[in-house]
Scaffold this motif. Structure first.
Motif, PDB file in Angstrom:
ATOM      1  N   ASP A 105      -3.594  -3.895  11.178  1.00  0.00           N
ATOM      2  CA  ASP A 105      -3.009  -5.247  11.174  1.00  0.00           C
ATOM      3  C   ASP A 105      -2.967  -5.919  12.291  1.00  0.00           C
ATOM      4  N   TYR A 123       1.246   5.366   0.382  1.00  0.00           N
ATOM      5  CA  TYR A 123       0.529   6.807   0.514  1.00  0.00           C
ATOM      6  C   TYR A 123       1.622   8.061   0.948  1.00  0.00           C
ATOM      7  N   SER A 170      -6.856  -0.885   1.274  1.00  0.00           N
ATOM      8  CA  SER A 170      -5.689  -1.265   0.220  1.00  0.00           C
ATOM      9  C   SER A 170      -5.164  -2.381   0.261  1.00  0.00           C
ATOM     10  N   ARG A 171      -4.956  -2.938   1.408  1.00  0.00           N
ATOM     11  CA  ARG A 171      -4.162  -4.443   1.687  1.00  0.00           C
ATOM     12  C   ARG A 171      -5.482  -5.454   1.405  1.00  0.00           C
ATOM     13  N   ASP A 216       5.503  -2.294   3.608  1.00  0.00           N
ATOM     14  CA  ASP A 216       5.130  -1.004   3.805  1.00  0.00           C
ATOM     15  C   ASP A 216       5.941  -0.234   2.842  1.00  0.00           C
ATOM     16  N   ASP A 229      -2.972   5.170  -2.614  1.00  0.00           N
ATOM     17  CA  ASP A 229      -3.983   5.537  -1.950  1.00  0.00           C
ATOM     18  C   ASP A 229      -4.273   7.040  -2.070  1.00  0.00           C
ATOM     19  N   PRO A 278       0.923  -1.145   0.155  1.00  0.00           N
ATOM     20  CA  PRO A 278       0.047   0.007  -0.024  1.00  0.00           C
ATOM     21  C   PRO A 278       0.795   1.332   0.216  1.00  0.00           C
ATOM     22  N   ALA A 311      -5.152   2.141   4.661  1.00  0.00           N
ATOM     23  CA  ALA A 311      -4.207   0.752   4.530  1.00  0.00           C
ATOM     24  C   ALA A 311      -5.187  -0.246   4.522  1.00  0.00           C
TER      25      ALA A 311
END
Length: 227
Positions: free
Chosen positions: A194, A21, A82-83, A99, A49, A19, A79
């Motif tokens: 996460d 950003y 996105s994941r 990351d 993103d 992801p 995130a």
């Protein structure tokens, strides 16, 4: 919950989900660390993103030159989403989350694959991570585990006994089959998304192995979403 479709592709051993950003200063190194691995069976998935710092241009530059998947969001989704999008597109046997301000270390994927095959394809692999802060790696955690494949209960008992907390998804390589069979995804929350994902993985897995080779470099930054 995600609607899983079994799209396994034997040509991919690893699907790497990144992801992105606003990490322009680190993104080149991150993507190159994947492309430059001496490993051909990689599916690379970038999810931009709505970056505003030029990260999108960097992603598109690599998309033009390399066979990778790029998703550009029209609005910022976070995130977790996105994941999840990366998970739905993943085709590899194992999933790795990276990351966009971190990077894989040299020959990290080759050594990881050797561990996976040696241990007969466990559900989960806990990797050794280098950091830009103390402790500089995960040796203080990994010393509590042996090198043979471990069952879930044995692993969790060791965590509890030694008061070890694992909550970052990038610590692990995860069997795509486990994620699909157990319908595991990220909760759509802004912080610690996460942590919930990792808890589900550890509770629903059956087997885990340890990769003592330093696998990726993690940057702890004061301006990151985590902090």
């Amino acid at each position: 919950m995600l609607e899983w479709v079994d799209k396994a592709d034997s040509k991919y051993f690893f699907s790497i989900i990144i992801p992105v950003y606003n990490t322009k200063n680190y993104l080149d190194q991150c993507i190159k660390s994947v492309i430059n691995q001496k490993f051909k069976n990689i599916q690379l998935i970038l999810i931009n993103d709505c970056s505003t710092d030029g990260s999108k241009k960097i992603c598109e530059k690599y998309k033009e030159k390399f066979d990778l998947i790029l998703i550009n969001h029209k609005k910022k989704l976070g995130a977790a989403i996105s994941r999840n999008e990366g998970l739905k597109l993943a085709k590899g046997k194992y999933i790795i989350f990276l990351d966009s301000d971190d990077y894989l270390l040299k020959k990290g994927l080759v050594k990881l694959k050797d561990i996976i095959i040696k241990n007969k394809f466990p559900n989960v692999i806990l990797n050794n991570i280098k950091r830009n802060k103390i402790p500089e790696n995960n040796n203080h955690i990994l010393k509590h585990f042996h090198d043979k494949i471990q069952k879930k209960n044995e692993f969790l008992l060791t965590l509890n006994k030694n008061k070890i907390i694992l909550y970052e998804c990038w610590l692990f390589a995860i069997s795509r089959k486990l994620v699909i069979d157990k319908n595991i995804s990220f909760q759509k929350i802004r912080f610690a998304e996460d942590a919930f994902f990792v808890i589900k993985i550890l509770l629903l897995m059956e087997s885990v192995s340890i990769n003592r080779n330093e696998f990726l470099y993690h940057r702890s930054r004061g301006k990151s979403l985590k902090h």
